[in-house]
Design an enzyme around this catalytic site. Structure first.
Site, short mmCIF file in Angstrom:
data_model
loop_
_atom_site.label_atom_id
_atom_site.label_comp_id
_atom_site.label_asym_id
_atom_site.label_seq_id
_atom_site.Cartn_x
_atom_site.Cartn_y
_atom_site.Cartn_z
CG ASP A 26 -2.95 -1.05 5.57
OD1 ASP A 26 -1.98 -1.11 4.79
OD2 ASP A 26 -2.95 -1.60 6.68
CG ASN A 63 -0.14 -0.13 2.51
OD1 ASN A 63 0.52 -1.14 2.73
ND2 ASN A 63 -0.18 0.88 3.34
#
Length: 180
Positions: free
Chosen positions: A64, A22
């Site tokens: 995330d 991420n």
């Protein structure tokens, strides 16, 4: 995005496959754009070290979903022809299948109907069609985002049965609320 976790190797194509994680910071308003090359499945030529392809699964990842999990290699029939495939169940709740030689998207589907941050993946462009109700922008509290940051599939090892042409994997069913 960093890369860590699960790698796969195809000796016939002499390629390695892995995912990048991420983008940061988690507050998505601080990093405009797609945050290119994060949340990407990479196919890399081991002789030259050059990337043959990169497919970004979650442009501008707000949740995330770090896309570094299992890269399953199989040979299956696509349009009547045996094709080398890479199947990747992602934390974002989608399962992606790519042609592992070219990186072209073969399929992308939700692990189950509770996945709600995305309506579907446009199979022509490869871009996820998001549901704005589950976005994480400033001054907006999103409730019931599925999956949670833990992901519907996270760090598990899968197996593939070539006789049944099925992948087996564990999943989580956890949703979350989010307010930047």
């Amino acid at each position: 995005g960093t890369h860590w976790g699960w790698y796969a190797y195809d000796p016939k194509l002499d390629m390695v496959y892995y995912g990048s994680g991420n983008p940061a910071p988690w507050n998505e308003t601080m990093r405009p754009g797609d945050n290119k090359w994060t949340m990407t499945i990479w196919g890399r030529d081991l002789k030259t070290g050059k990337a043959r392809f990169g497919y970004q699964k979650t442009p501008h990842d707000e949740w995330d979903y770090a896309g570094v999990n299992y890269m399953g290699l199989s040979e299956q029939e696509v349009d009547g022809k045996m094709t080398p495939l890479l199947t990747h169940p992602d934390r974002n709740g989608l399962v992606y299948t790519l042609n592992r030689e070219t990186g072209s998207l073969v399929n992308a589907f939700k692990i189950d109907d509770t996945v709600n941050w995305v309506k579907k993946v446009d199979l022509k462009t490869g871009i996820p069609i998001r549901d704005p109700e589950y976005a994480t922008y400033m001054d907006h509290e999103s409730k019931g985002i599925c999956p949670s940051a833990m992901g519907y599939h996270n760090q598990g090892i899968e197996s593939y049965d070539p006789d049944k042409k099925l992948f087996f994997m564990g999943v989580n069913h956890i949703c979350m609320d989010w307010e930047p």
